[in-house]
Design an enzyme around this catalytic site. Structure first.
Site, PDB file in Angstrom:
ATOM      1  N   GLN A  67       2.014  -6.012  -3.231  1.00 21.03           N
ATOM      2  CA  GLN A  67       2.545  -6.140  -1.873  1.00 21.03           C
ATOM      3  C   GLN A  67       3.854  -5.360  -1.698  1.00 21.03           C
ATOM      4  O   GLN A  67       4.065  -4.393  -2.420  1.00 21.03           O
ATOM      5  CB  GLN A  67       2.726  -7.626  -1.496  1.00 21.03           C
ATOM      6  N   ASP A 125       0.800  -1.229   0.000  1.00 19.44           N
ATOM      7  CA  ASP A 125       0.000   0.000   0.000  1.00 19.44           C
ATOM      8  C   ASP A 125       0.833   1.279   0.000  1.00 19.44           C
ATOM      9  O   ASP A 125       0.438   2.293   0.574  1.00 19.44           O
ATOM     10  CB  ASP A 125      -0.982   0.017   1.192  1.00 19.44           C
ATOM     11  N   LYS A 173       1.677   2.066  -5.115  1.00 20.62           N
ATOM     12  CA  LYS A 173       2.249   1.524  -6.359  1.00 20.62           C
ATOM     13  C   LYS A 173       1.327   1.781  -7.548  1.00 20.62           C
ATOM     14  O   LYS A 173       1.774   2.181  -8.623  1.00 20.62           O
ATOM     15  CB  LYS A 173       2.488   0.003  -6.219  1.00 20.62           C
ATOM     16  N   GLY A 197      -4.531  -4.549  -3.561  1.00 19.89           N
ATOM     17  CA  GLY A 197      -5.552  -3.529  -3.770  1.00 19.89           C
ATOM     18  C   GLY A 197      -4.835  -2.299  -4.251  1.00 19.89           C
ATOM     19  O   GLY A 197      -4.132  -1.647  -3.486  1.00 19.89           O
ATOM     20  N   HIS A 198      -4.923  -2.020  -5.546  1.00 21.14           N
ATOM     21  CA  HIS A 198      -4.201  -0.884  -6.122  1.00 21.14           C
ATOM     22  C   HIS A 198      -5.190   0.188  -6.550  1.00 21.14           C
ATOM     23  O   HIS A 198      -6.162  -0.094  -7.242  1.00 21.14           O
ATOM     24  CB  HIS A 198      -3.365  -1.340  -7.325  1.00 21.14           C
TER      25      HIS A 198
HETATM   26  P1  GDP Z   1      -0.838   0.188  -3.554  1.00 17.92           P
HETATM   27  O1  GDP Z   1      -1.380  -1.087  -3.027  1.00 17.92           O
HETATM   28  O2  GDP Z   1       0.625   0.324  -3.309  1.00 17.92           O
HETATM   29  O3  GDP Z   1      -1.182   0.431  -5.001  1.00 17.92           O
HETATM   30  O4  GDP Z   1      -1.520   1.337  -2.725  1.00 17.92           O
HETATM   31  P2  GDP Z   1      -3.096   1.451  -2.318  1.00 17.92           P
HETATM   32  O5  GDP Z   1      -3.839   1.925  -3.507  1.00 17.92           O
HETATM   33  O6  GDP Z   1      -3.562   0.230  -1.633  1.00 17.92           O
HETATM   34  O7  GDP Z   1      -3.006   2.546  -1.172  1.00 17.92           O
HETATM   35  C1  GDP Z   1      -2.532   3.813  -1.402  1.00 17.92           C
HETATM   36  C2  GDP Z   1      -3.631   4.844  -1.103  1.00 17.92           C
HETATM   37  O8  GDP Z   1      -3.056   6.109  -1.055  1.00 17.92           O
HETATM   38  C3  GDP Z   1      -4.700   4.927  -2.190  1.00 17.92           C
HETATM   39  O9  GDP Z   1      -5.911   5.306  -1.598  1.00 17.92           O
HETATM   40  C4  GDP Z   1      -4.152   6.028  -3.098  1.00 17.92           C
HETATM   41  O10 GDP Z   1      -5.162   6.682  -3.836  1.00 17.92           O
HETATM   42  C5  GDP Z   1      -3.543   6.952  -2.093  1.00 17.92           C
HETATM   43  N1  GDP Z   1      -2.359   7.679  -2.548  1.00 17.92           N
HETATM   44  C6  GDP Z   1      -1.374   7.318  -3.409  1.00 17.92           C
HETATM   45  N2  GDP Z   1      -0.416   8.267  -3.464  1.00 17.92           N
HETATM   46  C7  GDP Z   1      -0.790   9.247  -2.609  1.00 17.92           C
HETATM   47  C8  GDP Z   1      -0.195  10.494  -2.190  1.00 17.92           C
HETATM   48  O11 GDP Z   1       0.897  10.879  -2.616  1.00 17.92           O
HETATM   49  N3  GDP Z   1      -0.889  11.230  -1.260  1.00 17.92           N
HETATM   50  C9  GDP Z   1      -2.083  10.819  -0.761  1.00 17.92           C
HETATM   51  N4  GDP Z   1      -2.679  11.590   0.135  1.00 17.92           N
HETATM   52  N5  GDP Z   1      -2.652   9.658  -1.113  1.00 17.92           N
HETATM   53  C10 GDP Z   1      -2.018   8.890  -2.023  1.00 17.92           C
HETATM   54  P1  IMO Z   2      -0.905  -4.266  -2.087  1.00 22.30           P
HETATM   55  O1  IMO Z   2      -0.511  -4.843  -3.432  1.00 22.30           O
HETATM   56  C1  IMO Z   2      -0.779  -4.630   2.247  1.00 22.30           C
HETATM   57  C2  IMO Z   2      -0.698  -8.711   3.892  1.00 22.30           C
HETATM   58  C3  IMO Z   2      -1.913  -9.214   4.645  1.00 22.30           C
HETATM   59  C4  IMO Z   2      -1.237 -10.156   5.625  1.00 22.30           C
HETATM   60  C5  IMO Z   2      -0.130 -10.784   4.786  1.00 22.30           C
HETATM   61  C6  IMO Z   2      -0.489 -12.120   4.183  1.00 22.30           C
HETATM   62  O2  IMO Z   2      -2.207  -3.562  -2.107  1.00 22.30           O
HETATM   63  O3  IMO Z   2       0.213  -3.465  -1.523  1.00 22.30           O
HETATM   64  P2  IMO Z   2      -2.114 -12.853   2.201  1.00 22.30           P
HETATM   65  O4  IMO Z   2      -3.585 -12.671   2.030  1.00 22.30           O
HETATM   66  O5  IMO Z   2      -1.294 -12.254   1.118  1.00 22.30           O
HETATM   67  O6  IMO Z   2      -1.735 -14.276   2.465  1.00 22.30           O
HETATM   68  O7  IMO Z   2      -1.771 -12.069   3.561  1.00 22.30           O
HETATM   69  O8  IMO Z   2       0.135  -9.854   3.746  1.00 22.30           O
HETATM   70  N1  IMO Z   2      -0.992  -8.216   2.532  1.00 22.30           N
HETATM   71  C7  IMO Z   2      -0.970  -6.912   2.185  1.00 22.30           C
HETATM   72  N2  IMO Z   2      -0.773  -5.802   2.919  1.00 22.30           N
HETATM   73  N3  IMO Z   2      -0.958  -4.522   0.928  1.00 22.30           N
HETATM   74  C8  IMO Z   2      -1.131  -5.625   0.161  1.00 22.30           C
HETATM   75  O9  IMO Z   2      -1.170  -5.575  -1.188  1.00 22.30           O
HETATM   76  C9  IMO Z   2      -1.187  -6.896   0.791  1.00 22.30           C
HETATM   77  N4  IMO Z   2      -1.352  -8.154   0.351  1.00 22.30           N
HETATM   78  C10 IMO Z   2      -1.214  -8.957   1.420  1.00 22.30           C
HETATM   79  O10 IMO Z   2      -2.571  -8.147   5.296  1.00 22.30           O
HETATM   80  O11 IMO Z   2      -0.616  -9.430   6.659  1.00 22.30           O
HETATM   81 MG    MG Z   3      -2.875  -1.732  -1.751  1.00 21.26          MG
END
Ligand code: GDP
Ligand code: IMO
Ligand code: MG
Length: 443
Positions: free
Chosen positions: A227, A12, A15, A39-40
């Protein structure tokens, strides 16, 4: 040209936002590991897309490939594709024949095992998507692969071998009742139908060949990691990890292109300006020591929207951890970094980073290799000057020099410590809310 996007912390890091930003210059975006545990988030002109399986390039009409290193739940895949189509997109997604399939019994077993561990410190806090059990079967040579869905006889033969084992585990080991996840006839029917749809929509490829041909034709490939480094099965905080390799080596084994292909390109570490973690495991810089810490964590969580994209769980919050980042930079060989969420730290009364750890009375700059020792590390905190809230849209338009001085100092510190340049700075979730320094596709 290839660009590999790697999460440098605990997932998170944002990416999806960078894959979306630079994906504009890619022809193909390939996921190389993981499944619908990811979850992207991609935000374009205020429109938000949450993708768990479809590569983030889909929002930009790029070809999206799910590589052989991925584990694919066809139910999730088709529901995500249908949702995107309803929103007016036409995602072109291909699946590697060698990728493994998440079956309903994998999901059931993931949840059963987490439940069984619930009262111990062994709980991982998985996303419950069946990721671990699917990779177990892959390594155990009893998995179902995407290619198997195209041949009902092969599928049936594999299920007839594996399903009785799953039934026995559910019933004899855990004393529970097996349900429709162990109904071989129903599984053959449902998954043959998925296979039929995959063929009909021409979605199945020999991943390595497909990518090599496109590269030979001069196309740009982006490898989209899911991840993060600290939940990598080999380099993360085992056992509080996912079951694949989010680090850059995974981009080669998970797609069928050689390590030299990945290594000739750029490898960009995505860094969140602080830390968040969903799930269990140590986190030395976690903000949880007293009420003040907890208040600050609550504030950052709300402001940064730090709730799991897949499960909605509140994320744990901490200061940036440099030993963790040094480890990540080495494991993946970062050529550059992007630092996100700088806006979230604006306007705080204090900004700190864990510069080093103290362990057994000694200061160290890198992480110990066992999770137990890591949990004993105390952060050596370094305090930074704070920066104020500013008009981030204006900063995005004007560029790096428009960032507050203290924020620039913070970025330069990270860049110096890791000895890599900063390519982009995230100052908000929208594609436009990014300060560009360098596009890795132009390197
Ligand atoms: P990922 O799994 O690495 O793709 O990241 P996620 O999408 O799960 O979580 C990142 C969250 O932060 C999402 O809600 C994005 O929309 C938000 N986000 C990404 N870059 C920024 C930033 O520079 N500032 C803020 N405030 N939010 C951001
Ligand atoms: P993105 O791509 C954050 C964490 C889970 C748990 C561990 C193992 O959005 O960054 P799993 O279901 O993969 O066997 O769970 O990894 N986890 C993540 N945490 N972002 C993710 O993906 C994750 N995918 C798995 O919370 O601790
Ligand atoms: Mg994510």
């Amino acid at each position: 040209m290839t660009v590999t996007i790697v999460g440098s912390q605990l997932g998170d890091e944002g990416k999806g936002a960078l894959v979306d930003l630079w994906g504009g210059d890619a022809d193909i975006v390939v996921r190389y590991q993981g499944g619908d545990n990811a979850g992207h988030t991609v935000v374009e002109d205020g429109e938000e897309y949450k993708l768990s399986l479809v590569p983030s390039g889909a929002v930009r009409d790029k070809v999206g490939v799910l590589g052989n290193g991925c584990v694919i739940n066809p139910r999730t895949l088709f529901s995500e594709l249908d949702d995107l189509r309803e929103r007016g997109l036409e995602p072109d997604v291909r699946l590697a024949k060698r990728a493994h399939v998440i079956m309903p019994y994998h999901r059931r077993l993931d949840n059963i095992e987490e439940e069984a561990k619930a009262d111990s410190d062994l709980t991982v806090g998985t996303t419950g998507r069946g990721i671990g059990p699917t990779y177990e079967d892959k390594a155990g040579r009893r998995g179902i692969r995407v290619g198997d869905l195209l041949d009902p006889e092969v599928l049936r033969q594999r299920l007839e071998y594996v399903v009785p084992q799953k039934r026995a585990v559910i019933e004899d080991v855990y004393g529970l009742e097996a349900g429709e996840e162990c109904d071989i006839e129903a599984l053959v029917e449902e998954f043959t139908e998925f296979g039929r749809r995959l063929s009909e929509e021409d979605m199945v490829v020999n991943c390595g060949d497909f990518l090599a041909e496109r590269r030979d034709a001069g196309e740009n490939v982006m490898f989209e990691g899911a991840q993060g480094t600290l939940i990598d099965i080999d380099h993360g905080s085992y056992p509080y990890v996912t079951s694949s390799n989010p680090t850059a080596g995974g981009a080669s084994t998970g797609t069928g292109l050689g390590p030299t292909v990945v290594g000739q390109g750029e490898v960009v570490g995505i860094v969140k300006a602080y830390l968040s973690r969903v799930g269990e495991g140590p986190m030395p810089t976690e903000l949880k020591d007293d009420d003040r810490d907890e208040e600050l964590a609550d504030y950052i969580r709300e402001k940064g929207g730090e709730f799991g994209t897949v499960t909605g769980r509140p994320r744990r919050i901490g200061w940036l951890d440099l030993p963790m980042l040094r480890h990540a930079a080495r494991v993946s060989g970062f050529t550059g970094i992007a630092v996100n969420h700088l806006d979230v730290l604006a306007g705080l009364d204090e900004v700190k980073v864990g510069h080093a750890y103290e362990l057994d009375g000694e200061e160290r700059l890198t992480m110990p290799a066992t999770t137990e020792r890591w949990a004993e590390c105390e952060p050596v905190l370094k305090e930074f000057e704070t920066w104020p809230e500013v008009d981030w849209t204006e900063v995005a338009e004007e560029g790096y020099e428009a960032l507050p001085d203290a924020a620039q100092d913070y970025l330069e510190y990270i860049s110096d410590e890791l000895d890599v340049p900063v390519y982009a700075v995230g100052i908000g979730p929208d594609r436009e809310q990014t300060v560009h320094l360098e596009n890795p596709f132009d390197k």
